[in-house]
Scaffold this motif. Structure first.
Motif, PDB file in Angstrom:
ATOM      1  N   ARG A   3     -23.718 -32.298  60.547  1.00 33.16           N
ATOM      2  CA  ARG A   3     -22.823 -32.666  59.450  1.00 33.16           C
ATOM      3  C   ARG A   3     -23.062 -34.115  59.033  1.00 33.16           C
ATOM      4  NH1 ARG A   3     -16.782 -31.066  59.995  1.00 33.16           N
ATOM      5  NH2 ARG A   3     -16.822 -32.374  61.848  1.00 33.16           N
ATOM      6  N   ILE A   4     -22.956 -34.362  57.732  1.00 33.23           N
ATOM      7  CA  ILE A   4     -23.197 -35.685  57.154  1.00 33.23           C
ATOM      8  C   ILE A   4     -21.926 -36.145  56.461  1.00 33.23           C
ATOM      9  CG2 ILE A   4     -24.566 -36.991  55.496  1.00 33.23           C
ATOM     10  CD1 ILE A   4     -26.816 -34.929  55.898  1.00 33.23           C
ATOM     11  N   TYR A   5     -21.419 -37.287  56.892  1.00 28.21           N
ATOM     12  CA  TYR A   5     -20.163 -37.806  56.344  1.00 28.21           C
ATOM     13  C   TYR A   5     -20.448 -38.912  55.342  1.00 28.21           C
ATOM     14  CZ  TYR A   5     -15.388 -39.648  56.143  1.00 28.21           C
ATOM     15  OH  TYR A   5     -14.147 -40.064  55.714  1.00 28.21           O
ATOM     16  N   LEU A 310     -17.717 -28.511  47.081  1.00 30.72           N
ATOM     17  CA  LEU A 310     -17.604 -27.376  47.997  1.00 30.72           C
ATOM     18  C   LEU A 310     -18.978 -26.848  48.400  1.00 30.72           C
ATOM     19  CD1 LEU A 310     -14.604 -25.522  46.315  1.00 30.72           C
ATOM     20  CD2 LEU A 310     -14.584 -26.818  48.453  1.00 30.72           C
ATOM     21  N   ASN A 311     -19.926 -26.853  47.471  1.00 25.59           N
ATOM     22  CA  ASN A 311     -21.274 -26.422  47.810  1.00 25.59           C
ATOM     23  C   ASN A 311     -21.931 -27.379  48.797  1.00 25.59           C
ATOM     24  OD1 ASN A 311     -22.739 -24.037  46.084  1.00 25.59           O
ATOM     25  ND2 ASN A 311     -20.949 -24.837  45.013  1.00 25.59           N
ATOM     26  N   LEU A 312     -21.703 -28.670  48.603  1.00 26.09           N
ATOM     27  CA  LEU A 312     -22.232 -29.645  49.555  1.00 26.09           C
ATOM     28  C   LEU A 312     -21.576 -29.480  50.919  1.00 26.09           C
ATOM     29  CD1 LEU A 312     -22.442 -32.833  47.301  1.00 26.09           C
ATOM     30  CD2 LEU A 312     -24.363 -31.743  48.473  1.00 26.09           C
ATOM     31  N   ASP A 313     -20.278 -29.200  50.917  1.00 23.33           N
ATOM     32  CA  ASP A 313     -19.566 -29.028  52.181  1.00 23.33           C
ATOM     33  C   ASP A 313     -20.133 -27.839  52.961  1.00 23.33           C
ATOM     34  OD1 ASP A 313     -17.494 -29.963  53.931  1.00 23.33           O
ATOM     35  OD2 ASP A 313     -16.327 -28.192  53.405  1.00 23.33           O
ATOM     36  N   VAL A 319     -18.453 -35.269  50.689  1.00 26.56           N
ATOM     37  CA  VAL A 319     -18.381 -36.282  49.638  1.00 26.56           C
ATOM     38  C   VAL A 319     -17.002 -36.170  48.996  1.00 26.56           C
ATOM     39  CG1 VAL A 319     -20.872 -36.131  49.241  1.00 26.56           C
ATOM     40  CG2 VAL A 319     -19.313 -34.780  47.818  1.00 26.56           C
ATOM     41  N   ALA A 320     -16.785 -36.911  47.910  1.00 30.31           N
ATOM     42  CA  ALA A 320     -15.502 -36.865  47.207  1.00 30.31           C
ATOM     43  C   ALA A 320     -15.753 -36.731  45.716  1.00 30.31           C
ATOM     44  CB  ALA A 320     -14.692 -38.132  47.492  1.00 30.31           C
ATOM     45  N   THR A 321     -14.720 -36.288  45.005  1.00 37.57           N
ATOM     46  CA  THR A 321     -14.801 -36.235  43.551  1.00 37.57           C
ATOM     47  C   THR A 321     -14.123 -37.436  42.920  1.00 37.57           C
ATOM     48  OG1 THR A 321     -12.802 -34.878  43.495  1.00 37.57           O
ATOM     49  CG2 THR A 321     -14.918 -33.728  43.420  1.00 37.57           C
TER      50      THR A 321
END
Length: 390
Positions: A3-5, A310-313, A319-321
């Protein structure tokens, strides 16, 4: 899946050294710092040591530093404390259109009480013009509040120049430095700052601890009334373990800040350049140079940011919007709107914020994964197909 934060602007992972400092305090220094016995004196000693340490980090005196429960509380205390204290001297505040909600919401409340607020406009990069501040200040102005670094687009404001204008006009100057504290240098003397807000969890410290710097001589009315803690400015038993963790986080920042800012800036610029090249109709938001070292905010035409998130998650990438405090809202970002962006393009924005643990391999993975996601979402977008037909 690794996972990448990449949401460090929302919050950071507490550093192991910070966790150790907190745990040690919970085990060994559990007295009430207002008590007169040895247990209380030990706890008070931890707090005062932290106060000296953090004050020195921004070139302040220890008696100018007050601990709070959050950055939001610090912002509210700064704004309302000045307004209530100077009620008879003026009823006007100047701020910007792109402040965090922790600034705008207290001001909106005070407007219902008769306060007058001027919201300075900014350019397309999110910067305010010092000349606009000069024009906005009147004889009734009691406070100017301008954030140091924007939490969404990362743009840095000319705080030193803005503070000098306020100092010359005899108006208090507050800056929300929650995104910059511990990430880039801050000198409250050199930058003409009268009040400054910061929060521990933005620099690898614990959640639930903030601070407010108040320059000596600034008149302030407390929000919380009760005991005499924090020189009667903030009644409540202090969070000794949290404050100890905050102090340890500042020590780490002091030793790593310059190196980390350079490293993260390099990775930031690599990510921006790669995405601009790989994704057609993509836009960098915020100032191209004068921005936070870890901030990447981009918009992708004809894509919903939430869908991209959501696709990245699903790929293990967080990430954030936009601001974490407004991520559940369907309204477009007030920051991007103030920068002249259309609602449609604003909804296609993503914020990727790097941190100490971010590696080059992780950035390479984002560069590999994100462009195909944008392409996939556009292939399903009637709006994108319509634009292609045109």
């Amino acid at each position: 899946m690794n996972r990448i934060y990449l949401d460090n602007a929302a919050t950071t992972q507490a550093a192991p050294e910070v966790i150790e400092a907190i745990q040690t305090c919970f085990r060994e220094t559990y007295g009430n710092p207002s008590s007169l016995h040895s247990f209380g004196l030990e706890a008070r000693g931890v707090i005062e040591s932290a106060r000296r340490n953090i004050a020195g980090f921004i070139n302040a005196s220890s008696d100018e530093l007050f601990f709070t429960g959050s950055g939001t509380e610090s912002n509210n205390t700064a704004i309302k404390g000045i307004v209530y204290s100077l009620r008879g001297k003026g009823d006007h505040i100047v701020t910007t259109a792109i402040e965090h909600h922790a600034i705008h919401e207290p001001l909106h409340f005070l407007e219902t009480q008769g306060l007058k607020v001027t919201y300075l406009r900014n350019d397309d990069n999110g910067q305010v013009d010092p000349d606009d501040l000069k024009k906005a200040i009147t004889g009734e102005t009691i406070l100017v509040s301008v954030m140091h670094g924007n939490n969404e687009i990362g743009t840095l404001e000319p705080i030193k120049e803005l503070g000098a204008i306020c100092r010359e006009r005899g108006v208090y100057f507050h800056t929300d430095a929650i995104q910059t504290f511990g990430h880039i240098p801050i000198d409250v003397r050199e930058m003409n700052i009268d009040l400054l807000s910061a929060s521990a969890h933005k620099l690898y410290g614990p959640k639930g601890v903030g601070l407010l710097y108040i320059r000596k001589g600034v008149q302030m009315t407390p929000l919380l009334h009760g005991g005499g803690q924090e020189k009667r400015l903030r009644a409540s038993t202090q969070d000794t373990p949290g404050i100890a963790g905050f102090s340890r986080a500042v020590e780490l920042a002091a030793s790593e800040m310059e190196k980390e800012a350079g490293r993260q800036s390099r990775l930031r610029d690599k990510l921006i350049a790669a995405l601009l090249e790989a994704v057609p109709e993509s836009t960098l938001n915020g100032h191209p140079k004068l921005r936070l070292p870890n901030n990447v905010n981009m918009s992708f035409a004809c894509v919903e940011g939430e869908a991209a998130l959501l696709n990245l998650d699903m790929e293990g990438i967080a990430v954030a919007t936009g601001s974490a405090c407004t991520s559940t809202s369907l309204e477009p970002s007030h920051v991007l709107t103030a920068c002249g962006m259309t609602h449609e393009l604003s909804h296609g924005s993503l914020r990727l914020s790097l941190g100490r643990t971010t590696t080059e391999e992780e950035i390479d993975q984002v560069i590999k994964v994100l462009p195909p996601i944008i392409a996939k979402l556009r292939a399903m977008s009637p709006l994108y197909k319509k634009q292609g037909a045109k």
